[in-house]
Write a protein that holds these residues in place. Structure first.
Motif, PDB file in Angstrom:
ATOM      1  N   GLN A  14       0.847  -1.199   0.000  1.00 15.11           N
ATOM      2  CA  GLN A  14       0.000   0.000   0.000  1.00 15.11           C
ATOM      3  C   GLN A  14       0.880   1.245   0.000  1.00 15.11           C
ATOM      4  O   GLN A  14       1.960   1.257   0.632  1.00 15.11           O
ATOM      5  CB  GLN A  14      -0.880  -0.013   1.262  1.00 15.11           C
ATOM      6  N   GLU A  15       0.416   2.258  -0.700  1.00 12.84           N
ATOM      7  CA  GLU A  15       1.135   3.536  -0.723  1.00 12.84           C
ATOM      8  C   GLU A  15       1.401   4.023   0.697  1.00 12.84           C
ATOM      9  O   GLU A  15       0.523   3.966   1.567  1.00 12.84           O
ATOM     10  CB  GLU A  15       0.307   4.573  -1.489  1.00 12.84           C
ATOM     11  N   HIS A 114       0.013   0.169  -4.424  1.00 12.13           N
ATOM     12  CA  HIS A 114      -1.383   0.567  -4.631  1.00 12.13           C
ATOM     13  C   HIS A 114      -1.674   1.898  -3.945  1.00 12.13           C
ATOM     14  O   HIS A 114      -1.269   2.106  -2.800  1.00 12.13           O
ATOM     15  CB  HIS A 114      -2.315  -0.501  -4.069  1.00 12.13           C
TER      16      HIS A 114
END
Lengths: 115, 112
Positions: A14-15, A114
């Motif tokens: 995840q970002e 993401h």
């Protein structure tokens, strides 16, 4: 006989979180290690390197750790960004003698970050 | 800044044909390399050169030849193309053996 191995074909993160990419090697003569990033339809671009006399090297969001006794290195990306999504290759070389900078590459790890 | 330039970017060859992949660099690097990358694999060294007039084999040299008449150019020759040579080819250069290599954009070759 694969002297440099990246055992994870892919990694999804995840970002904003940390990405950790791993690499193992078998040739104890390797003394210089590099990470390259590759986008589709482009050549690999140099990211960061580490000499065997060090155990850590930092460059902005990227840090490479080297554990010589375990013959293992890792690349940490903090924080991860969507633009970091690419294939990451670990490479190693022997800097002395007649090695002439020849690189031995791992198979690559596809990193997807993401939003 | 051109860096390392490879031509062509794409090529389809018939079995038995020959071709030359061109590579030129404008960084005055002594060391130049040719690698190939097969799907799902890392890059493997085909040939390398440590200066004009000096070349040597890498890990997978069979079916290829190289020459290095100038510092800037390092062409790769395929004499009798085979389907096993279908791959993406990368040329690279470095200032010396302990510095990072700069890569071209690659040549995607298909042999049918």
């Amino acid at each position: 006989d694969q002297q440099v191995k990246q055992n994870s074909p892919s990694l999804s993160v995840q970002e904003g979180r940390i990405s950790i990419l791993n690499c193992d090697y078998t040739n104890s003569m390797f003394d210089y290690f590099l990470w390259y990033k590759k986008y589709p339809a482009e050549g690999p671009t140099f990211l960061i390197s580490i000499s065997s006399i060090k155990d850590k090297n930092e460059d902005g969001r990227f840090t490479v750790f080297l554990n010589k006794s375990a013959k293992h290195l890792s690349l940490h990306i903090v924080p991860s960004q969507p633009g970091d999504s690419a294939v990451y290759f670990c490479a190693a070389s022997v800097t002395g003698g007649t090695s002439y900078g020849k690189l031995t590459f791992g198979q690559g790890t596809i990193l997807t970050v993401h939003p | 800044n051109a860096g390392v330039t490879q031509t062509p970017k794409f090529r389809i060859l018939k079995i038995g044909q020959s071709m030359t992949l061109q590579c030129t660099q404008d960084m005055n690097h002594n060391y130049m390399y040719w690698y190939r990358q097969d799907p799902g694999m890392g890059l493997k060294l085909i040939y390398y050169s440590v200066g004009a007039g000096i070349t040597d084999k890498g890990e997978v040299p069979n079916g290829y030849n190289v020459s290095r008449s100038t510092t800037e150019d390092f062409p790769l020759r395929l004499e009798l193309a085979a389907p096993s040579q279908t791959s993406v080819y990368f040329c690279a250069s470095s200032y010396h053996g302990q510095s990072e290599a700069f890569f071209g954009q690659g040549t995607r070759l298909t042999v049918v």
